[in-house]
Design a protein around this motif. Structure first.
Motif, PDB file in Angstrom:
ATOM      1  N   GLY A 120      41.518  37.223  35.589  1.00  0.00           N
ATOM      2  CA  GLY A 120      42.276  38.343  36.128  1.00  0.00           C
ATOM      3  C   GLY A 120      42.709  38.106  37.560  1.00  0.00           C
ATOM      4  O   GLY A 120      43.849  38.426  37.931  1.00  0.00           O
ATOM      5  N   MET A 121      41.815  37.548  38.375  1.00  0.00           N
ATOM      6  CA  MET A 121      42.172  37.276  39.768  1.00  0.00           C
ATOM      7  C   MET A 121      43.272  36.224  39.861  1.00  0.00           C
ATOM      8  O   MET A 121      44.193  36.337  40.691  1.00  0.00           O
ATOM      9  N   ALA A 122      43.215  35.196  39.011  1.00  0.00           N
ATOM     10  CA  ALA A 122      44.256  34.164  39.014  1.00  0.00           C
ATOM     11  C   ALA A 122      45.612  34.779  38.679  1.00  0.00           C
ATOM     12  O   ALA A 122      46.630  34.465  39.316  1.00  0.00           O
ATOM     13  N   HIS A 123      45.648  35.656  37.688  1.00  0.00           N
ATOM     14  CA  HIS A 123      46.908  36.318  37.327  1.00  0.00           C
ATOM     15  C   HIS A 123      47.396  37.218  38.462  1.00  0.00           C
ATOM     16  O   HIS A 123      48.576  37.193  38.827  1.00  0.00           O
ATOM     17  N   ARG A 124      46.492  38.033  39.019  1.00  0.00           N
ATOM     18  CA  ARG A 124      46.901  38.984  40.063  1.00  0.00           C
ATOM     19  C   ARG A 124      47.424  38.261  41.300  1.00  0.00           C
ATOM     20  O   ARG A 124      48.427  38.686  41.892  1.00  0.00           O
ATOM     21  N   LEU A 169      43.993  27.955  35.217  1.00  0.00           N
ATOM     22  CA  LEU A 169      42.886  28.345  36.084  1.00  0.00           C
ATOM     23  C   LEU A 169      41.982  29.267  35.266  1.00  0.00           C
ATOM     24  O   LEU A 169      42.413  30.355  34.862  1.00  0.00           O
ATOM     25  N   VAL A 170      40.761  28.830  35.010  1.00  0.00           N
ATOM     26  CA  VAL A 170      39.863  29.600  34.152  1.00  0.00           C
ATOM     27  C   VAL A 170      38.488  29.690  34.800  1.00  0.00           C
ATOM     28  O   VAL A 170      38.150  28.933  35.702  1.00  0.00           O
ATOM     29  N   GLY A 171      37.695  30.635  34.303  1.00  0.00           N
ATOM     30  CA  GLY A 171      36.351  30.787  34.851  1.00  0.00           C
ATOM     31  C   GLY A 171      35.633  31.969  34.244  1.00  0.00           C
ATOM     32  O   GLY A 171      36.092  32.586  33.277  1.00  0.00           O
ATOM     33  N   ALA A 172      34.511  32.296  34.842  1.00  0.00           N
ATOM     34  CA  ALA A 172      33.613  33.305  34.291  1.00  0.00           C
ATOM     35  C   ALA A 172      34.181  34.708  34.391  1.00  0.00           C
ATOM     36  O   ALA A 172      34.901  35.045  35.339  1.00  0.00           O
ATOM     37  N   ARG A 173      33.812  35.533  33.404  1.00  0.00           N
ATOM     38  CA  ARG A 173      34.152  36.954  33.481  1.00  0.00           C
ATOM     39  C   ARG A 173      33.310  37.638  34.561  1.00  0.00           C
ATOM     40  O   ARG A 173      33.803  38.464  35.316  1.00  0.00           O
ATOM     41  N   PRO A 226      41.518  42.566  27.584  1.00  0.00           N
ATOM     42  CA  PRO A 226      40.730  43.803  27.517  1.00  0.00           C
ATOM     43  C   PRO A 226      41.538  45.023  27.954  1.00  0.00           C
ATOM     44  O   PRO A 226      42.515  44.897  28.689  1.00  0.00           O
ATOM     45  N   LEU A 227      41.069  46.194  27.510  1.00  0.00           N
ATOM     46  CA  LEU A 227      41.801  47.416  27.791  1.00  0.00           C
ATOM     47  C   LEU A 227      41.924  47.674  29.289  1.00  0.00           C
ATOM     48  O   LEU A 227      42.911  48.245  29.758  1.00  0.00           O
ATOM     49  N   GLY A 228      40.899  47.250  30.037  1.00  0.00           N
ATOM     50  CA  GLY A 228      40.931  47.448  31.480  1.00  0.00           C
ATOM     51  C   GLY A 228      42.012  46.643  32.174  1.00  0.00           C
ATOM     52  O   GLY A 228      42.308  46.884  33.348  1.00  0.00           O
ATOM     53  N   HIS A 229      42.607  45.678  31.467  1.00  0.00           N
ATOM     54  CA  HIS A 229      43.673  44.859  32.039  1.00  0.00           C
ATOM     55  C   HIS A 229      45.037  45.190  31.435  1.00  0.00           C
ATOM     56  O   HIS A 229      45.969  44.396  31.538  1.00  0.00           O
ATOM     57  N   GLU A 230      45.136  46.367  30.818  1.00  0.00           N
ATOM     58  CA  GLU A 230      46.413  46.735  30.190  1.00  0.00           C
ATOM     59  C   GLU A 230      47.549  46.763  31.205  1.00  0.00           C
ATOM     60  O   GLU A 230      48.642  46.255  30.948  1.00  0.00           O
ATOM     61  N   SER A 231      47.297  47.355  32.370  1.00  0.00           N
ATOM     62  CA  SER A 231      48.355  47.424  33.386  1.00  0.00           C
ATOM     63  C   SER A 231      48.660  46.042  33.951  1.00  0.00           C
ATOM     64  O   SER A 231      49.827  45.719  34.229  1.00  0.00           O
ATOM     65  N   LEU A 232      47.651  45.199  34.113  1.00  0.00           N
ATOM     66  CA  LEU A 232      47.867  43.839  34.611  1.00  0.00           C
ATOM     67  C   LEU A 232      48.717  43.044  33.621  1.00  0.00           C
ATOM     68  O   LEU A 232      49.684  42.371  34.019  1.00  0.00           O
ATOM     69  N   LEU A 233      48.374  43.113  32.338  1.00  0.00           N
ATOM     70  CA  LEU A 233      49.134  42.372  31.336  1.00  0.00           C
ATOM     71  C   LEU A 233      50.565  42.895  31.234  1.00  0.00           C
ATOM     72  O   LEU A 233      51.506  42.114  31.013  1.00  0.00           O
ATOM     73  N   ALA A 234      50.735  44.191  31.411  1.00  0.00           N
ATOM     74  CA  ALA A 234      52.092  44.756  31.409  1.00  0.00           C
ATOM     75  C   ALA A 234      52.902  44.214  32.583  1.00  0.00           C
ATOM     76  O   ALA A 234      54.112  43.954  32.449  1.00  0.00           O
ATOM     77  N   ARG A 235      52.266  44.028  33.730  1.00  0.00           N
ATOM     78  CA  ARG A 235      52.954  43.435  34.885  1.00  0.00           C
ATOM     79  C   ARG A 235      53.303  41.975  34.621  1.00  0.00           C
ATOM     80  O   ARG A 235      54.369  41.507  35.022  1.00  0.00           O
ATOM     81  N   ILE A 236      52.413  41.254  33.950  1.00  0.00           N
ATOM     82  CA  ILE A 236      52.689  39.856  33.628  1.00  0.00           C
ATOM     83  C   ILE A 236      53.930  39.736  32.752  1.00  0.00           C
ATOM     84  O   ILE A 236      54.756  38.831  32.929  1.00  0.00           O
ATOM     85  N   VAL A 237      54.089  40.667  31.817  1.00  0.00           N
ATOM     86  CA  VAL A 237      55.253  40.654  30.923  1.00  0.00           C
ATOM     87  C   VAL A 237      56.557  40.753  31.706  1.00  0.00           C
ATOM     88  O   VAL A 237      57.585  40.180  31.310  1.00  0.00           O
ATOM     89  N   ALA A 278      41.356  37.606  30.959  1.00  0.00           N
ATOM     90  CA  ALA A 278      40.044  38.251  30.929  1.00  0.00           C
ATOM     91  C   ALA A 278      39.670  38.812  32.302  1.00  0.00           C
ATOM     92  O   ALA A 278      40.353  38.591  33.300  1.00  0.00           O
ATOM     93  N   TYR A 279      38.555  39.544  32.335  1.00  0.00           N
ATOM     94  CA  TYR A 279      38.015  40.005  33.609  1.00  0.00           C
ATOM     95  C   TYR A 279      37.555  38.805  34.428  1.00  0.00           C
ATOM     96  O   TYR A 279      37.419  37.691  33.927  1.00  0.00           O
ATOM     97  N   GLY A 280      37.287  39.030  35.691  1.00  0.00           N
ATOM     98  CA  GLY A 280      36.743  37.972  36.532  1.00  0.00           C
ATOM     99  C   GLY A 280      37.789  36.996  37.019  1.00  0.00           C
ATOM    100  O   GLY A 280      38.852  37.393  37.522  1.00  0.00           O
ATOM    101  N   ILE A 281      37.512  35.709  36.861  1.00  0.00           N
ATOM    102  CA  ILE A 281      38.371  34.647  37.397  1.00  0.00           C
ATOM    103  C   ILE A 281      39.778  34.721  36.816  1.00  0.00           C
ATOM    104  O   ILE A 281      40.768  34.611  37.545  1.00  0.00           O
TER     105      ILE A 281
END
Length: 422
Positions: free
Chosen positions: A195-199, A157-161, A221-232, A190-193
């Motif tokens: 990030g929402m797909a991951h969350r 699932l991909v899309g615009a930032r 991106p740095l703003g998604h550090e906590s999100l990527l840590a949750r994905i791990v 990435a931000y946008g689509i």
């Protein structure tokens, strides 16, 4: 003892600290070395490895063998390589053979608990093999090493930032619905689509995988550090680039081919005419994978890219999780068969127009890499620019000369500088 075995001995402690898909082997070590010296998707290196294997290829580089010797080995093994390609390849790869950089990369990988997957590992995502000579040499993974194995149904699932509220709502509903149907959701973090797909996948207790354009030790991106840590924690963060590697525009474009190849289908949820997600769509189409696009308001520039996919590139119109699941085979990993590739194939599992067909601003791959390698503040010597871009010095000089004539770069006594825009 060969040069590769000597190098492995010198790096044994650091490499042993890196968890791998199986027991650490000389093959895995060789692929880790080769991943350091080449930019992602280097087809010439892919041909060499395909002919003589990763161990012999790494040994040839470490031993400083000549272009003629490399050609003889590859052709003797039934491969295809001429001396011009071999010379240019060695000029690209050899300057990056830095043992200190390699040790630092392995140390970082061990620090973050990264896994090195190779094609011999059961958890290896078999879809990426269809990239043939452009396939990754190895994959560094933080999280579940088996998150992309063939035992799981996967959809990108991909899309615009710069997503709109409409796009994020569609992404949230689609991702949640797909994980409920047993899919692993793949995207780019990435931000946008993305990030929402991951969350949404995480919120629905599903598995999601993020492919990065830099090393897995530096979340971007740095703003998604906590999100990527949750994905791990429940899924995986993946990159073909060694730890310590910074993301660049070229690496984002090459990262997109992995998102498409590792997924049974790709859906573009919202995209403008210049969105990088259209590059991912181009790779999916070149691989003959099912491609879907979500329509948006006809007055919305944020959906113009999706509408172009539907109008000109035979994407399937999908509006909800049911239709997206059907596109990818319903969640049982079977898919609905390969779609005809857009444009002609280069025989390597990737259309030569994969980056250009849908118009994502990557008409000159070499130029993209050169601009990535230049600074707007600090002049850099020609050899340094070539090494950073992963190009030979003659290739770099040719492109810099053209850019200088166009006013994009300037040459100073201390080196080359990229002009600021505007």
């Amino acid at each position: 003892m060969t040069r590769l075995q000597q190098a492995a001995g010198r790096s044994a402690v650091e490499f042993a600290a890196v968890r791998t898909g199986g027991e650490p082997t000389l093959e895995a070590f060789a692929r880790a070395v080769l991943g350091l010296v080449a930019e992602p998707g280097d087809g010439v290196l892919g041909r060499v490895v395909g002919a003589i294997g990763a161990i012999d290829t790494a040994e040839s580089l470490l031993a400083g063998r000549s272009a003629a010797d490399l050609v003889e080995r590859v052709v003797g093994a039934g491969g295809d390589l001429d001396e011009r390609e071999a010379t240019a390849g060695l000029d690209r790869w050899s300057p990056r053979l830095d043992h200190g950089s390699f040790i630092r990369s392995l140390t970082q990988a061990a620090r973050v608990g990264a896994v090195l997957l190779t094609p011999a590992d059961p958890a290896w995502p078999r879809g990426v093999d269809e990239l043939h000579v452009h396939a990754p040499l190895g994959l560094w993974v933080r999280g579940r090493a088996d998150a992309l194995s063939s035992a799981h149904s996967t959809i990108a699932l991909v899309g615009a930032r710069a997503a709109t509220g409409y796009g994020e709502h569609v992404a949230m509903e689609a991702s949640a619905g797909l994980v409920d149907r047993g899919f692993t959701v793949v995207s780019g973090g990435a931000y946008g689509i993305d990030g929402m797909a991951h969350r949404a996948a995480l919120a629905s207790d599903g598995t999601t995988v993020a492919f990065l354009a830099g090393g897995v030790d530096r979340f971007y991106p740095l703003g998604h550090e906590s999100l990527l840590a949750r994905i791990v924690q429940t899924g995986a963060v993946v990159s073909e680039l060694p730890c310590g590697t910074a993301p660049t525009k070229w690496r984002f474009l090459q990262r997109n081919r992995l998102i498409a190849a590792a997924s049974e289908a790709t859906v573009v949820l919202e995209a403008g005419t210049r969105s990088g997600s259209l590059n991912t769509a181009g790779h999916a189409a070149a691989l003959g994978r099912p491609l879907g696009a979500v329509p948006g308001p006809v007055t919305s520039p944020a959906s113009a890219g999706c509408h172009r996919l539907l109008r000109e590139f035979d994407a399937v119109c999908v509006v909800d999780a049911d239709q997206m699941a059907e596109l990818a085979g319903g969640g049982n990993g079977t898919g609905i068969g390969r779609r005809p590739a857009l444009g002609s194939s280069d025989g390597a599992g990737r259309s030569p127009d994969a980056d250009r067909t849908i118009g994502t601003g990557s008409d000159d791959p070499t130029g993209v890499r050169m601009l990535d390698a230049l600074s707007t503040r600090t002049p850099r010597e020609l050899s340094d620019v070539a090494r950073r871009a992963g190009l030979s010095v003659p290739e770099a000089m040719s492109t810099l000369g053209r850019f200088e004539a166009e006013g994009i770069v300037e040459r100073r006594p201390s080196g080359w500088l990229r002009r600021r825009a505007g």
